[in-house]
Each structure stands twice: as C-alpha cells, then as structure tokens.
Design a protein around this motif. Structure first.
Motif, PDB file in Angstrom:
ATOM      1  N   SER A 145      21.581  11.452 109.401  1.00 59.80           N
ATOM      2  CA  SER A 145      20.953  10.790 108.256  1.00 59.80           C
ATOM      3  C   SER A 145      19.730  11.563 107.800  1.00 59.80           C
ATOM      4  O   SER A 145      19.224  12.438 108.515  1.00 59.80           O
ATOM      5  CB  SER A 145      20.546   9.356 108.608  1.00 59.80           C
ATOM      6  OG  SER A 145      19.550   9.361 109.622  1.00 59.80           O
ATOM      7  N   ALA A 146      19.261  11.216 106.604  1.00 60.82           N
ATOM      8  CA  ALA A 146      18.038  11.815 106.079  1.00 60.82           C
ATOM      9  C   ALA A 146      17.395  10.851 105.095  1.00 60.82           C
ATOM     10  O   ALA A 146      18.063   9.974 104.531  1.00 60.82           O
ATOM     11  CB  ALA A 146      18.332  13.147 105.388  1.00 60.82           C
ATOM     12  N   THR A 147      16.100  10.982 104.916  1.00 56.94           N
ATOM     13  CA  THR A 147      15.373  10.238 103.887  1.00 56.94           C
ATOM     14  C   THR A 147      14.595  11.227 103.033  1.00 56.94           C
ATOM     15  O   THR A 147      14.141  12.270 103.523  1.00 56.94           O
ATOM     16  CB  THR A 147      14.392   9.223 104.487  1.00 56.94           C
ATOM     17  OG1 THR A 147      13.425   9.919 105.314  1.00 56.94           O
ATOM     18  CG2 THR A 147      15.117   8.189 105.335  1.00 56.94           C
ATOM     19  N   ALA A 235      27.043  12.556 107.175  1.00 61.36           N
ATOM     20  CA  ALA A 235      25.631  12.182 107.154  1.00 61.36           C
ATOM     21  C   ALA A 235      25.321  11.358 105.904  1.00 61.36           C
ATOM     22  O   ALA A 235      25.977  11.509 104.867  1.00 61.36           O
ATOM     23  CB  ALA A 235      24.753  13.428 107.192  1.00 61.36           C
ATOM     24  N   ILE A 236      24.336  10.486 106.010  1.00 59.43           N
ATOM     25  CA  ILE A 236      23.948   9.617 104.905  1.00 59.43           C
ATOM     26  C   ILE A 236      22.471   9.847 104.590  1.00 59.43           C
ATOM     27  O   ILE A 236      21.625   9.789 105.484  1.00 59.43           O
ATOM     28  CB  ILE A 236      24.181   8.134 105.256  1.00 59.43           C
ATOM     29  CG1 ILE A 236      25.671   7.876 105.509  1.00 59.43           C
ATOM     30  CG2 ILE A 236      23.660   7.229 104.141  1.00 59.43           C
ATOM     31  CD1 ILE A 236      25.958   6.502 106.063  1.00 59.43           C
ATOM     32  N   GLU A 254      12.814  13.650 105.857  1.00 61.32           N
ATOM     33  CA  GLU A 254      13.091  13.661 107.284  1.00 61.32           C
ATOM     34  C   GLU A 254      14.601  13.754 107.485  1.00 61.32           C
ATOM     35  O   GLU A 254      15.370  13.160 106.725  1.00 61.32           O
ATOM     36  CB  GLU A 254      12.565  12.403 107.973  1.00 61.32           C
ATOM     37  CG  GLU A 254      11.055  12.360 108.110  1.00 61.32           C
ATOM     38  CD  GLU A 254      10.570  11.160 108.904  1.00 61.32           C
ATOM     39  OE1 GLU A 254       9.453  11.257 109.464  1.00 61.32           O
ATOM     40  OE2 GLU A 254      11.296  10.146 108.967  1.00 61.32           O
ATOM     41  N   VAL A 255      15.006  14.499 108.496  1.00 61.85           N
ATOM     42  CA  VAL A 255      16.417  14.633 108.847  1.00 61.85           C
ATOM     43  C   VAL A 255      16.574  14.231 110.306  1.00 61.85           C
ATOM     44  O   VAL A 255      15.831  14.708 111.178  1.00 61.85           O
ATOM     45  CB  VAL A 255      16.927  16.071 108.639  1.00 61.85           C
ATOM     46  CG1 VAL A 255      18.408  16.169 108.982  1.00 61.85           C
ATOM     47  CG2 VAL A 255      16.696  16.519 107.203  1.00 61.85           C
ATOM     48  N   HIS A 256      17.535  13.353 110.560  1.00 64.37           N
ATOM     49  CA  HIS A 256      17.721  12.820 111.902  1.00 64.37           C
ATOM     50  C   HIS A 256      19.095  13.189 112.434  1.00 64.37           C
ATOM     51  O   HIS A 256      20.078  13.251 111.683  1.00 64.37           O
ATOM     52  CB  HIS A 256      17.561  11.296 111.892  1.00 64.37           C
ATOM     53  CG  HIS A 256      16.293  10.837 111.248  1.00 64.37           C
ATOM     54  ND1 HIS A 256      15.076  10.954 111.858  1.00 64.37           N
ATOM     55  CD2 HIS A 256      16.059  10.305 110.019  1.00 64.37           C
ATOM     56  CE1 HIS A 256      14.124  10.489 111.049  1.00 64.37           C
ATOM     57  NE2 HIS A 256      14.700  10.107 109.923  1.00 64.37           N
ATOM     58  N   GLY A 257      19.157  13.439 113.734  1.00 64.50           N
ATOM     59  CA  GLY A 257      20.418  13.785 114.374  1.00 64.50           C
ATOM     60  C   GLY A 257      20.551  13.143 115.731  1.00 64.50           C
ATOM     61  O   GLY A 257      19.685  12.364 116.166  1.00 64.50           O
ATOM     62  N   THR A 258      21.612  13.481 116.428  1.00 64.16           N
ATOM     63  CA  THR A 258      21.902  12.849 117.713  1.00 64.16           C
ATOM     64  C   THR A 258      20.964  13.299 118.816  1.00 64.16           C
ATOM     65  O   THR A 258      20.884  12.656 119.870  1.00 64.16           O
ATOM     66  CB  THR A 258      23.352  13.159 118.123  1.00 64.16           C
ATOM     67  OG1 THR A 258      23.545  14.585 118.130  1.00 64.16           O
ATOM     68  CG2 THR A 258      24.343  12.513 117.162  1.00 64.16           C
TER      69      THR A 258
END
Length: 360
Positions: A145-147, A235-236, A254-258
């Motif tokens: 995901s990312a915002t 990814a969303i 921001e980018v989020h991962g596992t």
C-alpha cells in the motif's frame, strides 16, 4: 549529443528550466516564443536565443526539441504543431487537458515517428530514485500500500494570474497530482482502476498578489479530491489532493510492505531524505542516496528523452504522462458517477536512473 531547445510559453516555471539548461553542457536554448512578444524578447536577450512566433519556432532548423510550457489547455495544440513540423516535444504537466487529447497527441507522434515526453521529471532525481532502489532491493518486502497527500490553501495568494488553476485542466489533482501519481507508478507500477470523491469549498477565489490583487476568479473545478488506486501488482494507493486546507502535517508519500515502510520525500523536488523503518524496528533510518540524478532540476527529462537510445528508453515518456492523465480523469469521473473506473492505458515502469552527478 548536443540538444538545441525551443521553448513555447515563458511563465513562472521557466526560470527553473533555464537554471538546469544553463549548467548542462549538452543543452542550449536556441529559440523562445510567447503570446507576450515583449516577454519573448526579454527572455531571448537573457539566454542568447531568438524570439520567434510559435509557427517559426517549431519549423526552425536550429530547434531539435520543443519544450511546451504553455497553460494546460494549450498543451495538445502546441504538441500537435511540433509533431506536424517533425519535432520531438516535451510538455509540462499534464500532458493535455483531457485523456482524449493526450491520446491524440501520442497517436500523431507514433504515426510521425516522433518522441513525446512529459513532466514531471522530478522522479528522475535522487529522492524518488533512492526510494525506488529500496523497493526494488526488497527493503520493505512485497509492497502492499501507499499514501500520497498534498494539501494547501490554493495558489491564488502568491500567483498573480491563478485563473487556470481553477479552470478545466486545473485544480489540485491536475496541477499537483502528476508529481504524486507519477511517483506512485515509478515505485509500484501501473494502475488498473481508480475510485474518486471530490468537492469544492468555494465558488470563487480572490487573487492575493500582483496587479490583479483583490480580483475574484471563478472556481470551475474540484478543489479537493480523494482517490483510491489499484495497481496491477495488487498494491493499493490512497491519494488526497486539496486546495481547501490551511495545511497538513501528513507525509508527502509513504509506501508500506510486508517487511517495512518507506517515507518518500516531496515528489515536487529532486532531492530529500528517504527514510526506512523495518518491521520490528523502533526507529526510522535515513538511506544514503543510491540512485538518481544529482542535483536534478526541471529539464533533465527533456535531455533524457533526446539522448535515449530508443523510444522505450525515454523515462519521462508521453506514455507515462498519458497513464497518469487517465488516472486523474478517471478519479474525477468516478467522483461524479460513484463507480470505479478501469484504466485502459498500459505502461511499464521507466528504467531506473543510476546514481549520476550532472554538475557542469
């Protein structure tokens, strides 16, 4: 390769391009054009170029590429003129005022065998490219995901002629969205569908500076847009673009991962700290620049387009700019209909930029 550049449209963004071209040894401005003839003569004298009409500029044999810095509503018209004259063209964002216009530009360019590029080229700088390198190296695991957030009161407080920000082709999404959405595609890949919601807090805006200070301009576009982007990877991304706030403390991207999260610097700049927080770590760590152009600067995408070995090697490409434009138009359409919008254009992530210093 020495790149001779003709610039159409000599507004406020011009100085940033000129500063970049001034320090690049293989870039030179040879001609300029503007609706304001006096402004064209002034800039021509400043940079040692010739002031020409648009028609003369796109036909000039001493112009290798047309840099289109006109207002969004004129982007497609100028691009078609350049293509018809056999000249590659690089446009400020957005590529055109509508997706249909953008498709028309790319179709004409392909038929003529002409290259098309489009801003932003900020994604070629060390800030975004270092973040991409971290994603590609698996530092955050599989991205999930990312915002992305841009929020301000609007540009009428400082811009002496802000009308186009509130006309078709303007608004926070079309104005600032390209920086953020191009970055999201660079980091996470193409988008297959979007959902949007939008509104406008004011029916008009008051100019705060310059000779027109106090004058009211109508608002004809959404000035707050929220969107959800579904990437082909799964990814969303969640996006907020607004001219209806006093400000925000939200991170730019921001980018989020596992395995972790990345804090990505301002996509309207070429530099900035990339911060990584790995899963289980209490602290954010600043990553050393590991990729991208240093110091960057608006205009590096123009030269990159011209020196690329083939069309597929163009990083700030017309295809990428069209994909972003379709995403933005899709978000606005979704806001009106309440339905998700499929994105039909396809685009590969541009080739990464190795760590490069382009000081003279």
């Amino acid at each position: 390769m020495n790149v001779r550049i003709g610039i159409v449209g000599l507004g406020k963004i011009l100085d940033q391009y000129l500063a970049t071209f001034d320090r690049l040894p293989n870039a030179r401005v040879t001609a300029v054009a503007d609706l304001n003839a006096a402004r064209a003569e002034e800039v021509a004298a400043q940079v040692g170029a010739r002031a020409l009409s648009v028609e003369a500029l796109v036909a000039d044999p001493e112009v290798d590429v047309v840099l289109n810095l006109t207002i969004p509503a004129a982007h497609a018209e100028i691009a078609h003129a350049a293509i018809a004259a056999g000249k590659p063209v690089y446009s400020e964002k957005p590529l055109a005022a509508t997706t249909a216009d953008g498709i028309g530009v790319l179709e004409a360019a392909r038929a003529a065998g002409i290259r098309v590029g489009g801003a932003p080229d900020t994604v070629l700088g060390a800030g975004i490219q270092t973040a991409r390198a971290a994603v590609d190296a698996g530092r955050i695991g599989t991205p999930t995901s990312a915002t992305a957030t841009f929020a301000c009161p609007g540009h009428e407080s400082w811009h002496p002629n802000p009308d186009f920000y509130y006309q078709a082709g303007g608004g926070p999404l079309l104005d600032m969205g390209p920086y953020y959405l191009t970055t999201l595609v660079t980091l996470l890949g193409e988008v297959t569908s979007v959902v949007g919601a939008s509104g406008a807090a004011h029916e008009s805006r008051t100019i705060g500076s310059g000779p027109r200070a106090g004058e009211s301009v109508p608002v004809d576009v959404a000035t707050h847009v929220t969107g959800i982007l579904t990437h082909a990877s799964g990814a969303i991304s969640t996006v907020v673009m607004s001219f209806d706030t006093a400000g925000t403390e939200a991170p730019k991207i921001e980018v989020h991962g596992t395995k972790g999260s990345l804090s990505v610097p301002d996509p309207n700049r070429f530099d900035g700290d990339v911060r990584l927080r790995e899963l289980g770590s209490p602290e954010w760590a600043v990553l050393e620049p590991s990729a991208g152009d240093i110091p960057g600067g608006r205009g590096i995408g123009v030269v990159d387009m011209m020196v690329a070995e083939n069309e597929a090697g163009v990083r700030a490409s017309g295809d990428l700019a069209l994909h972003v434009l379709e995403m933005m138009e899709g978000m606005l359409s979704s806001a009106e209909t309440g339905q998700a919008v499929r994105i039909s254009s396809r685009v590969e992530r541009p080739a990464p930029v190795p760590l490069t210093t382009t000081h003279p």
